[in-house]
Design a protein around this motif. Structure first.
Motif, PDB file in Angstrom:
ATOM      1  N   THR A  77       0.828  -1.202   0.000  1.00 23.29           N
ATOM      2  CA  THR A  77       0.000   0.000   0.000  1.00 23.29           C
ATOM      3  C   THR A  77       0.864   1.256   0.000  1.00 23.29           C
ATOM      4  O   THR A  77       0.598   2.204  -0.738  1.00 23.29           O
ATOM      5  N   VAL A  78       1.898   1.257   0.815  1.00 25.67           N
ATOM      6  CA  VAL A  78       2.801   2.403   0.863  1.00 25.67           C
ATOM      7  C   VAL A  78       3.451   2.630  -0.502  1.00 25.67           C
ATOM      8  O   VAL A  78       3.551   3.762  -0.980  1.00 25.67           O
ATOM      9  N   SER A  79       3.872   1.552  -1.151  1.00 24.42           N
ATOM     10  CA  SER A  79       4.506   1.661  -2.473  1.00 24.42           C
ATOM     11  C   SER A  79       3.534   2.172  -3.525  1.00 24.42           C
ATOM     12  O   SER A  79       3.890   3.027  -4.347  1.00 24.42           O
ATOM     13  N   LEU A  80       2.299   1.661  -3.505  1.00 22.74           N
ATOM     14  CA  LEU A  80       1.309   2.124  -4.474  1.00 22.74           C
ATOM     15  C   LEU A  80       0.960   3.599  -4.263  1.00 22.74           C
ATOM     16  O   LEU A  80       0.839   4.361  -5.237  1.00 22.74           O
ATOM     17  N   LEU A  81       0.796   4.006  -3.016  1.00 20.88           N
ATOM     18  CA  LEU A  81       0.513   5.421  -2.728  1.00 20.88           C
ATOM     19  C   LEU A  81       1.685   6.312  -3.142  1.00 20.88           C
ATOM     20  O   LEU A  81       1.485   7.374  -3.732  1.00 20.88           O
ATOM     21  N   SER A  82       2.893   5.865  -2.858  1.00 22.02           N
ATOM     22  CA  SER A  82       4.078   6.628  -3.259  1.00 22.02           C
ATOM     23  C   SER A  82       4.180   6.721  -4.770  1.00 22.02           C
ATOM     24  O   SER A  82       4.501   7.786  -5.319  1.00 22.02           O
ATOM     25  N   GLY A  83       3.885   5.630  -5.452  1.00 26.51           N
ATOM     26  CA  GLY A  83       3.922   5.643  -6.913  1.00 26.51           C
ATOM     27  C   GLY A  83       2.893   6.589  -7.504  1.00 26.51           C
ATOM     28  O   GLY A  83       3.180   7.316  -8.469  1.00 26.51           O
ATOM     29  N   ALA A  84       1.682   6.605  -6.935  1.00 28.10           N
ATOM     30  CA  ALA A  84       0.642   7.518  -7.425  1.00 28.10           C
ATOM     31  C   ALA A  84       1.059   8.968  -7.220  1.00 28.10           C
ATOM     32  O   ALA A  84       0.884   9.814  -8.110  1.00 28.10           O
ATOM     33  N   PHE A  85       1.641   9.265  -6.064  1.00 30.82           N
ATOM     34  CA  PHE A  85       2.086  10.626  -5.788  1.00 30.82           C
ATOM     35  C   PHE A  85       3.236  11.036  -6.707  1.00 30.82           C
ATOM     36  O   PHE A  85       3.244  12.139  -7.268  1.00 30.82           O
ATOM     37  N   LEU A  86       4.223  10.154  -6.884  1.00 26.65           N
ATOM     38  CA  LEU A  86       5.365  10.470  -7.747  1.00 26.65           C
ATOM     39  C   LEU A  86       4.953  10.591  -9.209  1.00 26.65           C
ATOM     40  O   LEU A  86       5.487  11.425  -9.946  1.00 26.65           O
ATOM     41  N   ALA A  87       3.996   9.767  -9.635  1.00 22.13           N
ATOM     42  CA  ALA A  87       3.486   9.889 -11.007  1.00 22.13           C
ATOM     43  C   ALA A  87       2.819  11.249 -11.202  1.00 22.13           C
ATOM     44  O   ALA A  87       2.992  11.890 -12.245  1.00 22.13           O
ATOM     45  N   ASN A  88       2.080  11.702 -10.206  1.00 15.72           N
ATOM     46  CA  ASN A  88       1.458  13.024 -10.284  1.00 15.72           C
ATOM     47  C   ASN A  88       2.524  14.102 -10.419  1.00 15.72           C
ATOM     48  O   ASN A  88       2.410  15.002 -11.256  1.00 15.72           O
ATOM     49  N   ALA A  89       3.563  14.021  -9.607  1.00  9.92           N
ATOM     50  CA  ALA A  89       4.632  15.019  -9.653  1.00  9.92           C
ATOM     51  C   ALA A  89       5.349  15.013 -11.000  1.00  9.92           C
ATOM     52  O   ALA A  89       5.708  16.062 -11.529  1.00  9.92           O
ATOM     53  N   ALA A  90       5.527  13.827 -11.571  1.00 15.12           N
ATOM     54  CA  ALA A  90       6.237  13.729 -12.846  1.00 15.12           C
ATOM     55  C   ALA A  90       5.371  14.163 -14.032  1.00 15.12           C
ATOM     56  O   ALA A  90       5.880  14.694 -15.011  1.00 15.12           O
ATOM     57  N   LEU A  91       4.068  13.952 -13.938  1.00 18.60           N
ATOM     58  CA  LEU A  91       3.190  14.191 -15.085  1.00 18.60           C
ATOM     59  C   LEU A  91       2.471  15.535 -15.062  1.00 18.60           C
ATOM     60  O   LEU A  91       1.870  15.921 -16.076  1.00 18.60           O
ATOM     61  N   ILE A  92       2.509  16.262 -13.974  1.00 19.72           N
ATOM     62  CA  ILE A  92       1.683  17.460 -13.854  1.00 19.72           C
ATOM     63  C   ILE A  92       2.010  18.509 -14.922  1.00 19.72           C
ATOM     64  O   ILE A  92       1.114  19.124 -15.487  1.00 19.72           O
ATOM     65  N   ASP A  93       3.281  18.704 -15.233  1.00 21.34           N
ATOM     66  CA  ASP A  93       3.641  19.684 -16.266  1.00 21.34           C
ATOM     67  C   ASP A  93       3.392  19.147 -17.672  1.00 21.34           C
ATOM     68  O   ASP A  93       3.140  19.914 -18.596  1.00 21.34           O
ATOM     69  N   LEU A  94       3.450  17.844 -17.819  1.00 23.34           N
ATOM     70  CA  LEU A  94       3.295  17.233 -19.137  1.00 23.34           C
ATOM     71  C   LEU A  94       1.831  17.130 -19.562  1.00 23.34           C
ATOM     72  O   LEU A  94       1.469  17.544 -20.666  1.00 23.34           O
ATOM     73  N   ILE A  95       0.984  16.611 -18.691  1.00 26.33           N
ATOM     74  CA  ILE A  95      -0.422  16.405 -19.070  1.00 26.33           C
ATOM     75  C   ILE A  95      -1.379  17.319 -18.321  1.00 26.33           C
ATOM     76  O   ILE A  95      -2.578  17.298 -18.569  1.00 26.33           O
ATOM     77  N   GLY A  96      -0.866  18.127 -17.388  1.00 27.75           N
ATOM     78  CA  GLY A  96      -1.690  19.085 -16.681  1.00 27.75           C
ATOM     79  C   GLY A  96      -2.198  18.567 -15.352  1.00 27.75           C
ATOM     80  O   GLY A  96      -2.227  17.362 -15.092  1.00 27.75           O
ATOM     81  N   PHE A  97      -2.641  19.524 -14.530  1.00 27.72           N
ATOM     82  CA  PHE A  97      -3.113  19.198 -13.197  1.00 27.72           C
ATOM     83  C   PHE A  97      -4.340  18.297 -13.196  1.00 27.72           C
ATOM     84  O   PHE A  97      -4.375  17.317 -12.454  1.00 27.72           O
ATOM     85  N   PRO A  98      -5.370  18.588 -13.991  1.00 34.11           N
ATOM     86  CA  PRO A  98      -6.574  17.744 -13.901  1.00 34.11           C
ATOM     87  C   PRO A  98      -6.306  16.271 -14.214  1.00 34.11           C
ATOM     88  O   PRO A  98      -6.755  15.384 -13.488  1.00 34.11           O
TER      89      PRO A  98
END
Length: 152
Positions: A77-98
């Motif tokens: 669970t910790v790994s999946l939550l961390s992955g979701a958060f890191l994916a958000n940080a990596a993708l926010i500028d590329l595909i946008g916040f929404p």
């Protein structure tokens, strides 16, 4: 703890009192009001706590939570939550916040055990889009919209 709170209160007050006063204010309170109030309350709590401890007061022992302390950590669970958060940080500028936040919200729901594959992505998309609109349009805090928001 009392010394830490006092130090933090002094730090907040010092910082608040050095704020520039050339801000445009919308009402009777300026930008110093809230930090001065918070710093003063921190000092007050520090003094009251120190007085209580010096008079022999002791905090009540915590009753504990309803958990099994001998259980193992759920690293999946910790790994999946961390992955979701890191994916958000990596993708926010590329595909946008929404879009990136929708992925993060859906990933967090999945990591925490939700398996409704129709409802969860829909809620995540609505939540992230409403959050983007609130920040971008109502609060004036620009968040990257990405290619999806350029179409709208």
């Amino acid at each position: 703890m009392s010394a830490f709170l006092a130090l933090l209160g002094v730090l907040v007050l010092t910082d608040a009192l050095t704020l520039p006063t050339d801000f445009t204010t919308r009402g009777p309170l300026g930008p110093k009001a809230v930090p001065v109030l918070v710093g003063s309350l921190l000092l007050l709590v520090a003094v009251l706590l120190a007085r209580d401890v010096l008079r022999g007061g002791r905090g009540e022992a915590e009753g504990g939570e309803d958990i099994d302390l001998s259980g193992q950590a759920d690293w999946r669970t910790v790994s999946l939550l961390s992955g979701a958060f890191l994916a958000n940080a990596a993708l926010i500028d590329l595909i946008g916040f929404p879009a990136s936040s929708a992925l993060m919200f859906w990933g967090a729901a999945y990591a925490l055990g939700s398996r409704n594959y129709a409802r969860d992505p829909l809620i995540a998309a609505v939540l992230s889009t409403v959050t983007w609109v609130l920040f971008n349009e109502l609060l004036g805090v620009p968040l990257p919209g990405g290619p999806l928001m350029e179409v709208l």
